[in-house]
Design a protein around this motif. Structure first.
Motif, PDB file in Angstrom:
ATOM      1  N   GLY A   8       0.807  -1.214   0.000  1.00  0.00           N
ATOM      2  CA  GLY A   8       0.000   0.000   0.000  1.00  0.00           C
ATOM      3  C   GLY A   8       0.837   1.259   0.000  1.00  0.00           C
ATOM      4  N   ILE A   9       1.919   1.249   0.754  1.00  0.00           N
ATOM      5  CA  ILE A   9       2.814   2.411   0.797  1.00  0.00           C
ATOM      6  C   ILE A   9       3.397   2.690  -0.584  1.00  0.00           C
ATOM      7  N   LEU A  96      -5.291   4.740 -10.952  1.00  0.00           N
ATOM      8  CA  LEU A  96      -5.809   5.373  -9.736  1.00  0.00           C
ATOM      9  C   LEU A  96      -7.161   4.798  -9.335  1.00  0.00           C
ATOM     10  N   PHE A  97      -7.985   4.497 -10.309  1.00  0.00           N
ATOM     11  CA  PHE A  97      -9.276   3.873 -10.026  1.00  0.00           C
ATOM     12  C   PHE A  97      -9.052   2.524  -9.341  1.00  0.00           C
ATOM     13  N   GLY A  98      -8.163   1.730  -9.898  1.00  0.00           N
ATOM     14  CA  GLY A  98      -7.867   0.423  -9.323  1.00  0.00           C
ATOM     15  C   GLY A  98      -7.289   0.512  -7.926  1.00  0.00           C
ATOM     16  N   ILE A  99      -6.389   1.462  -7.716  1.00  0.00           N
ATOM     17  CA  ILE A  99      -5.794   1.647  -6.393  1.00  0.00           C
ATOM     18  C   ILE A  99      -6.870   2.025  -5.377  1.00  0.00           C
ATOM     19  N   SER A 100      -7.783   2.902  -5.767  1.00  0.00           N
ATOM     20  CA  SER A 100      -8.840   3.337  -4.849  1.00  0.00           C
ATOM     21  C   SER A 100      -9.718   2.158  -4.437  1.00  0.00           C
ATOM     22  N   ILE A 101     -10.126   1.364  -5.403  1.00  0.00           N
ATOM     23  CA  ILE A 101     -10.986   0.220  -5.099  1.00  0.00           C
ATOM     24  C   ILE A 101     -10.221  -0.815  -4.267  1.00  0.00           C
ATOM     25  N   ILE A 105     -11.111  -2.357  -0.463  1.00  0.00           N
ATOM     26  CA  ILE A 105     -11.303  -3.796  -0.270  1.00  0.00           C
ATOM     27  C   ILE A 105     -10.333  -4.345   0.773  1.00  0.00           C
ATOM     28  N   VAL A 106      -9.068  -3.986   0.657  1.00  0.00           N
ATOM     29  CA  VAL A 106      -8.068  -4.506   1.599  1.00  0.00           C
ATOM     30  C   VAL A 106      -8.330  -3.980   3.010  1.00  0.00           C
TER      31      VAL A 106
END
Length: 129
Positions: A8-9, A96-101, A105-106
């Motif tokens: 995540g970092i 960015l969309f994928g990272i946000s989702i 979820i995580v």
């Protein structure tokens, strides 16, 4: 869980790098959400570092709330950039969309795991008494 925080970092550092790049080169990206996202990503990095050190249900709850808000703001920012037909996003919009989702979820999964483990702990304490 530590591995997820480290991953995540790295994602957050990439998002900060992308925001910095469009800040320097893109007029149509000027929005209050861009400034918010800078602060949010730095705070999220700090919280991930703290989560590596201290596995705490309150910290995870805070992270879940902030991550959900950050993802919603990121998604609304991306939608508005698309409506403005801002070409600065390029292929980074999907990233960015994928990272946000993925963040929601995580973090949600970690929060559910903590709630479940707390519930199991109470259940075991009742049996022992």
């Amino acid at each position: 869980m530590i591995l997820l925080n480290i991953i995540g970092i790295f994602f957050l550092i990439g998002a900060i790098h992308w925001l910095q790049r469009i800040t320097d080169t893109c007029e149509c990206s000027n929005d209050w959400r861009r400034t918010y996202l800078f602060y949010y990503y730095y705070l999220a990095i700090l919280l991930n570092i703290l989560a590596i050190q201290y596995q705490n249900k309150y910290l995870v709850g805070l992270m879940f709330a902030l991550t959900t808000a950050g993802a919603a703001i990121t998604l609304s920012y991306l939608v508005d950039m698309r409506k403005k037909q801002c070409t600065c996003l390029g292929n980074n919009e999907k990233i960015l969309f994928g990272i946000s989702i993925a963040q929601v979820i995580v973090t949600g999964g970690v929060a559910l795991a903590l709630v479940y483990s707390a519930y199991q702990g109470k259940k075991i304490n009742k049996i022992i008494k």
